[in-house]
Design an enzyme around this catalytic site. Sequence first.
Site, short mmCIF file in Angstrom:
data_model
loop_
_atom_site.label_atom_id
_atom_site.label_comp_id
_atom_site.label_asym_id
_atom_site.label_seq_id
_atom_site.Cartn_x
_atom_site.Cartn_y
_atom_site.Cartn_z
N ARG A 127 2.51 6.70 1.15
CA ARG A 127 2.89 5.46 0.44
C ARG A 127 4.40 5.35 0.28
O ARG A 127 4.96 4.25 0.35
CB ARG A 127 2.19 5.39 -0.91
CG ARG A 127 0.68 5.15 -0.79
CD ARG A 127 -0.02 5.28 -2.14
NE ARG A 127 0.59 4.40 -3.12
CZ ARG A 127 0.54 4.61 -4.44
NH1 ARG A 127 -0.05 5.69 -4.93
NH2 ARG A 127 1.09 3.75 -5.27
N ARG A 167 -6.07 15.60 -1.77
CA ARG A 167 -6.09 14.62 -2.86
C ARG A 167 -5.83 13.22 -2.32
O ARG A 167 -5.06 13.04 -1.38
CB ARG A 167 -5.01 14.94 -3.89
CG ARG A 167 -5.24 16.21 -4.67
CD ARG A 167 -4.14 16.38 -5.70
NE ARG A 167 -4.36 17.55 -6.55
CZ ARG A 167 -3.58 17.88 -7.58
NH1 ARG A 167 -2.53 17.14 -7.88
NH2 ARG A 167 -3.84 18.94 -8.31
N ASP A 202 -4.72 9.42 -4.13
CA ASP A 202 -4.25 8.86 -5.40
C ASP A 202 -5.20 7.79 -5.92
O ASP A 202 -6.09 7.32 -5.21
CB ASP A 202 -2.86 8.26 -5.21
CG ASP A 202 -1.80 9.30 -4.91
OD1 ASP A 202 -1.98 10.47 -5.31
OD2 ASP A 202 -0.79 8.95 -4.28
#
Length: 259
Positions: free
Chosen positions: A198, A50, A52
């Site tokens: 992040r 994935r 974001d």
Amino acid sequence: MRYFIELAYDGTRFHGWQLQPNAISVQEELNGALAKALRNTDINVVGCGRTDTGVHSEYYVAHFDVENPVDESLEWLTFKLNSILPSDICVMSVQQVDDSLHARFSATMRTYHYYVASRKNPFTRFKSYHPPFQLDFDKMNEAASLLLSEEDFTSFARLHSNAKTNICYLQQAEWLVDSNGEYYFRISANRFLRNMVRAIVGTLFDVGRGKLDMDGFKAIIAEKDRQAASSSAAPQGLSLVDVVYPEGRGFARSIPPIL
């Protein structure tokens, strides 16, 4: 039969890779393009991981399965997909691979870059982050080196995720300088938790701006609590740049890795 797709995308207008009920995603666009190109609405692509909302991928791998071989050449399919897909998604190749090769679970290493702009630049605002504070990259590198001796990254994992384990094995975590004199963070591991990169970068920013010292950074890692770490860095600076697979099962990377 299984096919691997190499692609890249600008994540600015997408709500991540994953299908969303009320938002546009890269997976949705690729599913739709394959359905049109192959006249098969049962295709559902599986991604290598994935990303974001707002996060980019300079190199991404996905796979799809069909009962019968693709009738046309794979070069034709690559061309056809690019003619259907929007301009912010590009397919680089389609390759038939061994059925045992899985885009997500067979990957042995992934690499992300987080790009930092030293000055405000309207032409790179969607591809890098310009922090409104000065950063000490030497201190940030000292803190980043501590990550290499860790395995449990719970402090940088999204809360209430469905991950079975927060154990990851890092191979690189380092701030580097590109040919334009701009800094970027390169981090490689066998796997990453959702929002992990992040969260790490956001915490390193606090080290670089003097809000957090080395002992404080070590304490955050040891606490194994996402609330102990800093806020996540802005999404636009982050890009997946490499995914590695075992050799000998039909997949051959078509472009050199980004260093």
